[in-house]
Design an enzyme around this catalytic site. Structure first.
Site, PDB file in Angstrom:
ATOM      1  N   GLY A  51       0.784  -1.243   0.000  1.00  0.00           N
ATOM      2  CA  GLY A  51       0.000   0.000   0.000  1.00  0.00           C
ATOM      3  C   GLY A  51       0.812   1.288   0.000  1.00  0.00           C
ATOM      4  N   TRP A  53       2.322   2.938  -2.441  1.00  0.00           N
ATOM      5  CA  TRP A  53       1.945   3.881  -3.509  1.00  0.00           C
ATOM      6  C   TRP A  53       0.594   4.523  -3.196  1.00  0.00           C
ATOM      7  CZ3 TRP A  53       3.438   2.808  -9.306  1.00  0.00           C
ATOM      8  CH2 TRP A  53       4.819   2.614  -9.393  1.00  0.00           C
ATOM      9  N   ASP A  70      -4.826  -5.902  -5.692  1.00  0.00           N
ATOM     10  CA  ASP A  70      -3.690  -6.827  -5.560  1.00  0.00           C
ATOM     11  C   ASP A  70      -4.251  -8.218  -5.266  1.00  0.00           C
ATOM     12  OD1 ASP A  70      -0.419  -6.199  -4.912  1.00  0.00           O
ATOM     13  OD2 ASP A  70      -1.163  -8.211  -4.420  1.00  0.00           O
ATOM     14  N   ASP A  86      -6.875 -11.029  -8.999  1.00  0.00           N
ATOM     15  CA  ASP A  86      -5.845 -11.066 -10.033  1.00  0.00           C
ATOM     16  C   ASP A  86      -6.264 -10.112 -11.140  1.00  0.00           C
ATOM     17  OD1 ASP A  86      -4.200 -11.652 -12.166  1.00  0.00           O
ATOM     18  OD2 ASP A  86      -4.202 -13.814 -11.801  1.00  0.00           O
ATOM     19  N   ASP A 110       2.783  -1.159 -10.280  1.00  0.00           N
ATOM     20  CA  ASP A 110       4.084  -1.595  -9.768  1.00  0.00           C
ATOM     21  C   ASP A 110       4.057  -3.127  -9.708  1.00  0.00           C
ATOM     22  OD1 ASP A 110       6.614  -1.120  -8.735  1.00  0.00           O
ATOM     23  OD2 ASP A 110       5.926  -0.906  -6.668  1.00  0.00           O
ATOM     24  N   LYS A 150       5.652  -0.303 -14.134  1.00  0.00           N
ATOM     25  CA  LYS A 150       6.950  -0.978 -14.004  1.00  0.00           C
ATOM     26  C   LYS A 150       7.171  -1.881 -15.213  1.00  0.00           C
ATOM     27  CE  LYS A 150       7.686  -3.644 -10.187  1.00  0.00           C
ATOM     28  NZ  LYS A 150       8.673  -3.102  -9.255  1.00  0.00           N
TER      29      LYS A 150
HETATM   30  C1  LIG Z   1       6.432  -4.576  -5.745  1.00  0.00           C
HETATM   31  S1  LIG Z   1       4.885  -5.036  -5.092  1.00  0.00           S
HETATM   32  C2  LIG Z   1       4.010  -3.510  -5.099  1.00  0.00           C
HETATM   33  C3  LIG Z   1       4.432  -2.523  -4.028  1.00  0.00           C
HETATM   34  C4  LIG Z   1       3.501  -1.344  -3.928  1.00  0.00           C
HETATM   35  N1  LIG Z   1       3.618  -0.483  -5.092  1.00  0.00           N
HETATM   36  C5  LIG Z   1       3.755  -0.519  -2.703  1.00  0.00           C
HETATM   37  O1  LIG Z   1       4.230   0.616  -2.831  1.00  0.00           O
HETATM   38  O2  LIG Z   1       3.458  -0.963  -1.596  1.00  0.00           O
HETATM   39  C6  LIG Z   1       4.171  -5.917  -6.440  1.00  0.00           C
HETATM   40  C7  LIG Z   1       2.781  -6.471  -6.202  1.00  0.00           C
HETATM   41  O3  LIG Z   1       2.202  -6.877  -7.454  1.00  0.00           O
HETATM   42  C8  LIG Z   1       1.230  -7.851  -7.138  1.00  0.00           C
HETATM   43  N2  LIG Z   1       0.791  -8.571  -8.357  1.00  0.00           N
HETATM   44  C9  LIG Z   1       1.559  -9.293  -9.202  1.00  0.00           C
HETATM   45  N3  LIG Z   1       0.794  -9.813 -10.185  1.00  0.00           N
HETATM   46  C10 LIG Z   1      -0.475  -9.396  -9.964  1.00  0.00           C
HETATM   47  C11 LIG Z   1      -1.704  -9.600 -10.637  1.00  0.00           C
HETATM   48  N4  LIG Z   1      -1.780 -10.360 -11.755  1.00  0.00           N
HETATM   49  N5  LIG Z   1      -2.822  -9.040 -10.137  1.00  0.00           N
HETATM   50  C12 LIG Z   1      -2.767  -8.295  -9.001  1.00  0.00           C
HETATM   51  N6  LIG Z   1      -1.619  -8.051  -8.320  1.00  0.00           N
HETATM   52  C13 LIG Z   1      -0.485  -8.598  -8.786  1.00  0.00           C
HETATM   53  C14 LIG Z   1       1.933  -8.739  -6.121  1.00  0.00           C
HETATM   54  O4  LIG Z   1       0.991  -9.479  -5.359  1.00  0.00           O
HETATM   55  C15 LIG Z   1       2.718  -7.709  -5.303  1.00  0.00           C
HETATM   56  O5  LIG Z   1       2.059  -7.412  -4.095  1.00  0.00           O
END
Ligand SMILES: C[S@@+](CC[C@H](N)C(=O)[O-])C[C@H]1O[C@@H](n2cnc3c(N)ncnc32)[C@H](O)[C@@H]1O
Length: 195
Positions: A51, A53, A70, A86, A110, A150
């Site tokens: 969370g 961002w 997420d 998802d 991200d 990203k």
């Molecule tokens: C690097 S973290 C994000 C950090 C976030 N921006 C923050 O500032 O707290 C990446 C996130 O992408 C999520 N993610 C990856 N593939 C996903 C998808 N298909 N659908 C939803 N979330 C996804 C992962 O569960 C993970 O929590």
């Protein structure tokens, strides 16, 4: 700064400033560069756990509508709505569209899949997420809207660049200082859909 000092520096800053993740500083840097966060905007944050961002967004966007999605459940943040799901699934995209009920101003992503240790595979999987959200932006983003996503530098970089160029009037790439030097991660900023 070596890798350990780097990790400690942003970990400590996140703690002091009350952010849930070090990633928060990447969004702060991205906004300093491209100046897209303003009050009263409709913003979707994809891959938002834990969370960080969303915390940054909410600081500048008190009146706006913010939705984070997420696969993992996110602890409450005042003024932010969350969906657990998802992003790649149609039902998630439908729920996002229903939540806003109209075109939106900003899509942030991200998103990163769980890493496998295989660099090429991780790059391809991360970049597929980026391509998927660029496609979704055609359905939900307003003409003057902005996408920040990203991606990983790899063989499919040109494909992403070309896809974004075909879809948007302006595209830029930026790697924040808070993103580790050795990481292949960078961010794309796209603005104004081509009509
Ligand atoms: C690097 S973290 C994000 C950090 C976030 N921006 C923050 O500032 O707290 C990446 C996130 O992408 C999520 N993610 C990856 N593939 C996903 C998808 N298909 N659908 C939803 N979330 C996804 C992962 O569960 C993970 O929590």
């Amino acid at each position: 700064m070596d890798n350990k000092s780097y990790q400690d520096h942003f970990f400590n800053r996140a703690k002091i400033e009350g952010y849930r993740s070090r990633s928060a500083f990447k969004l702060i840097e991205l906004d300093k560069k491209f100046k897209f966060l303003k009050n009263g905007k409709k913003i979707l944050d994809i891959g938002s756990f834990p969370g960080g961002w969303c915390q940054v967004v909410k600081k500048t966007n008190k009146k706006g509508k913010v939705l984070g999605i997420d696969k993992k459940k996110i602890e409450k943040i005042d003024g932010v709505n969350f969906l657990v799901g998802d992003f790649l699934e149609e039902k998630s995209k439908k729920a996002i569209k229903e939540f806003f009920g109209t075109k939106i101003d900003i899509i942030l992503s991200d998103m990163a899949p769980n890493t496998t240790g295989n660099k090429s595979l991780d790059t391809i999987r991360t970049n597929q997420l980026c391509l998927n959200l660029l496609d979704f932006s055609k359905e939900i983003l307003s003409n003057k809207g902005v996408v920040i996503s990203k991606l990983f530098m790899g063989d499919d970089f040109e494909e992403i660049k070309q896809t974004a160029k075909n879809q948007f009037k302006k595209i830029d790439f930026f790697k924040p200082d808070s993103s580790r030097d050795e990481s292949r991660e960078t961010y794309i900023h796209c603005s104004e859909l081509s009509t």
